[in-house]
Design a protein around this motif. Structure first.
Motif, mmCIF file in Angstrom:
data_model
loop_
_atom_site.group_PDB
_atom_site.id
_atom_site.type_symbol
_atom_site.label_atom_id
_atom_site.label_comp_id
_atom_site.label_asym_id
_atom_site.label_seq_id
_atom_site.Cartn_x
_atom_site.Cartn_y
_atom_site.Cartn_z
ATOM 1 N N LYS A 75 0.834 -1.193 0.000
ATOM 2 C CA LYS A 75 0.000 0.000 0.000
ATOM 3 C C LYS A 75 0.877 1.255 0.000
ATOM 4 N N ALA A 76 0.470 2.262 -0.780
ATOM 5 C CA ALA A 76 1.224 3.518 -0.865
ATOM 6 C C ALA A 76 1.266 4.203 0.496
ATOM 7 N N GLN A 77 2.466 4.611 0.900
ATOM 8 C CA GLN A 77 2.607 5.361 2.149
ATOM 9 C C GLN A 77 3.922 6.124 2.138
ATOM 10 N N GLY A 78 3.959 7.217 2.848
ATOM 11 C CA GLY A 78 5.179 7.987 2.982
ATOM 12 C C GLY A 78 5.488 8.911 1.807
ATOM 13 N N PHE A 79 4.509 9.164 0.929
ATOM 14 C CA PHE A 79 4.709 10.075 -0.193
ATOM 15 C C PHE A 79 3.343 10.551 -0.682
ATOM 16 N N ALA A 80 3.375 11.557 -1.523
ATOM 17 C CA ALA A 80 2.176 12.008 -2.242
ATOM 18 C C ALA A 80 2.639 12.556 -3.579
ATOM 19 N N ILE A 81 1.789 12.450 -4.570
ATOM 20 C CA ILE A 81 2.074 13.069 -5.864
ATOM 21 C C ILE A 81 1.565 14.502 -5.765
ATOM 22 N N SER A 82 2.434 15.445 -6.028
ATOM 23 C CA SER A 82 2.095 16.851 -5.905
ATOM 24 C C SER A 82 1.808 17.439 -7.281
ATOM 25 N N VAL A 83 0.663 18.096 -7.403
ATOM 26 C CA VAL A 83 0.255 18.768 -8.631
ATOM 27 C C VAL A 83 0.195 20.259 -8.323
ATOM 28 N N THR A 84 0.898 21.062 -9.118
ATOM 29 C CA THR A 84 0.903 22.509 -8.923
ATOM 30 C C THR A 84 0.227 23.176 -10.114
ATOM 31 N N LEU A 85 -0.734 24.021 -9.810
ATOM 32 C CA LEU A 85 -1.499 24.741 -10.838
ATOM 33 C C LEU A 85 -1.511 26.226 -10.494
ATOM 34 N N ASP A 87 -4.107 28.416 -11.491
ATOM 35 C CA ASP A 87 -5.482 28.910 -11.354
ATOM 36 C C ASP A 87 -6.170 28.206 -10.191
ATOM 37 N N PRO A 88 -6.572 28.949 -9.151
ATOM 38 C CA PRO A 88 -7.199 28.318 -7.983
ATOM 39 C C PRO A 88 -8.476 27.538 -8.312
ATOM 40 N N ALA A 89 -9.294 28.032 -9.232
ATOM 41 C CA ALA A 89 -10.527 27.329 -9.581
ATOM 42 C C ALA A 89 -10.204 25.997 -10.257
ATOM 43 N N GLU A 90 -9.218 25.983 -11.150
ATOM 44 C CA GLU A 90 -8.809 24.748 -11.827
ATOM 45 C C GLU A 90 -8.182 23.777 -10.815
ATOM 46 N N ALA A 91 -7.395 24.305 -9.890
ATOM 47 C CA ALA A 91 -6.777 23.466 -8.862
ATOM 48 C C ALA A 91 -7.854 22.806 -7.996
ATOM 49 N N GLU A 92 -8.862 23.566 -7.610
ATOM 50 C CA GLU A 92 -9.933 23.005 -6.788
ATOM 51 C C GLU A 92 -10.745 21.974 -7.568
ATOM 52 N N ARG A 93 -10.981 22.235 -8.852
ATOM 53 C CA ARG A 93 -11.708 21.281 -9.687
ATOM 54 C C ARG A 93 -10.945 19.959 -9.781
ATOM 55 N N LYS A 94 -9.645 20.036 -10.017
ATOM 56 C CA LYS A 94 -8.832 18.815 -10.115
ATOM 57 C C LYS A 94 -8.765 18.109 -8.765
ATOM 58 N N PHE A 95 -8.629 18.867 -7.694
ATOM 59 C CA PHE A 95 -8.618 18.269 -6.363
ATOM 60 C C PHE A 95 -9.916 17.506 -6.108
ATOM 61 N N ASN A 96 -11.046 18.144 -6.378
ATOM 62 C CA ASN A 96 -12.343 17.496 -6.147
ATOM 63 C C ASN A 96 -12.494 16.235 -6.986
ATOM 64 N N ALA A 97 -12.017 16.283 -8.223
ATOM 65 C CA ALA A 97 -12.105 15.096 -9.092
ATOM 66 C C ALA A 97 -11.225 13.969 -8.546
ATOM 67 N N MET A 129 -1.401 15.742 -3.450
ATOM 68 C CA MET A 129 -1.428 17.107 -2.918
ATOM 69 C C MET A 129 -1.651 18.016 -4.122
ATOM 70 N N VAL A 130 -2.659 18.859 -4.053
ATOM 71 C CA VAL A 130 -2.935 19.808 -5.126
ATOM 72 C C VAL A 130 -2.683 21.205 -4.572
ATOM 73 N N ASN A 131 -1.816 21.936 -5.254
ATOM 74 C CA ASN A 131 -1.345 23.216 -4.743
ATOM 75 C C ASN A 131 -1.491 24.302 -5.809
ATOM 76 N N CYS A 132 -1.977 25.449 -5.390
ATOM 77 C CA CYS A 132 -2.003 26.658 -6.212
ATOM 78 C C CYS A 132 -1.272 27.715 -5.388
ATOM 79 N N PRO A 133 0.048 27.853 -5.605
ATOM 80 C CA PRO A 133 0.849 28.698 -4.732
ATOM 81 C C PRO A 133 0.425 30.165 -4.744
ATOM 82 N N ALA A 134 0.626 30.818 -3.609
ATOM 83 C CA ALA A 134 0.416 32.257 -3.509
ATOM 84 C C ALA A 134 1.528 32.960 -4.282
#
Length: 137
Positions: A75-85, A87-97, A129-134
């Motif tokens: 089972k996957a543990q100790g990591f996450a795939i990080s996606v950086t976008l 546009d906050p709306a696009e980031a939230e849409r991808k996160f929700n999906a 992890m889905v991130n839309c940096p400040a």
């Protein structure tokens, strides 16, 4: 270049089809165990499982994966795939999906470092992890 390689319990094809849709990726390879050379046969009963898959993602990233034989799956543990976008709306849409059918470990919201950030484990067991940096981060 670092490219994640994921292992699944016979759900690689479904996961990659899902990620291609959600992340806008293009599946470049999806080789089944049945396609292995005769001198390298796969385990009986696993002919339809995925021996190797490769997906190109927008921005030049590559995601690779396969179905792990049951005796080798962990089972996957100790990591996450990080996606950086950007546009906050696009980031939230991808996160929700990605979170749909999975588990949200940190709801997507504004943070001190991001216009939006969230963490989840998708329905295939992969942590994201889905991130839309400040600005300036």
């Amino acid at each position: 270049m670092l490219n994640p390689y994921l292992f699944y319990q016979d759900t690689c094809e479904a996961a990659f089809n899902f990620y291609a849709k959600v992340l806008g990726g293009k599946i470049e390879a999806m080789m089944r165990v049945s396609e292995a050379p005769e001198d390298m046969p796969g385990a009986a009963g696993r002919e339809k499982t995925i021996m190797h898959a490769r997906m190109s993602l927008p921005g030049g990233s590559v995601l690779m994966a396969s179905d792990s034989p049951p005796e080798h799956f962990h089972k996957a543990q100790g990591f996450a795939i990080s996606v950086t976008l950007t546009d906050p709306a696009e980031a939230e849409r991808k996160f929700n999906a990605l979170a749909d059918g999975g588990t949200v470990t940190m709801p997507f919201s504004k943070t001190f470092w991001a216009k939006g950030f969230g963490m989840c484990v998708d329905k295939f067991g992969t942590p994201w992890m889905v991130n839309c940096p400040a600005e300036g981060m």
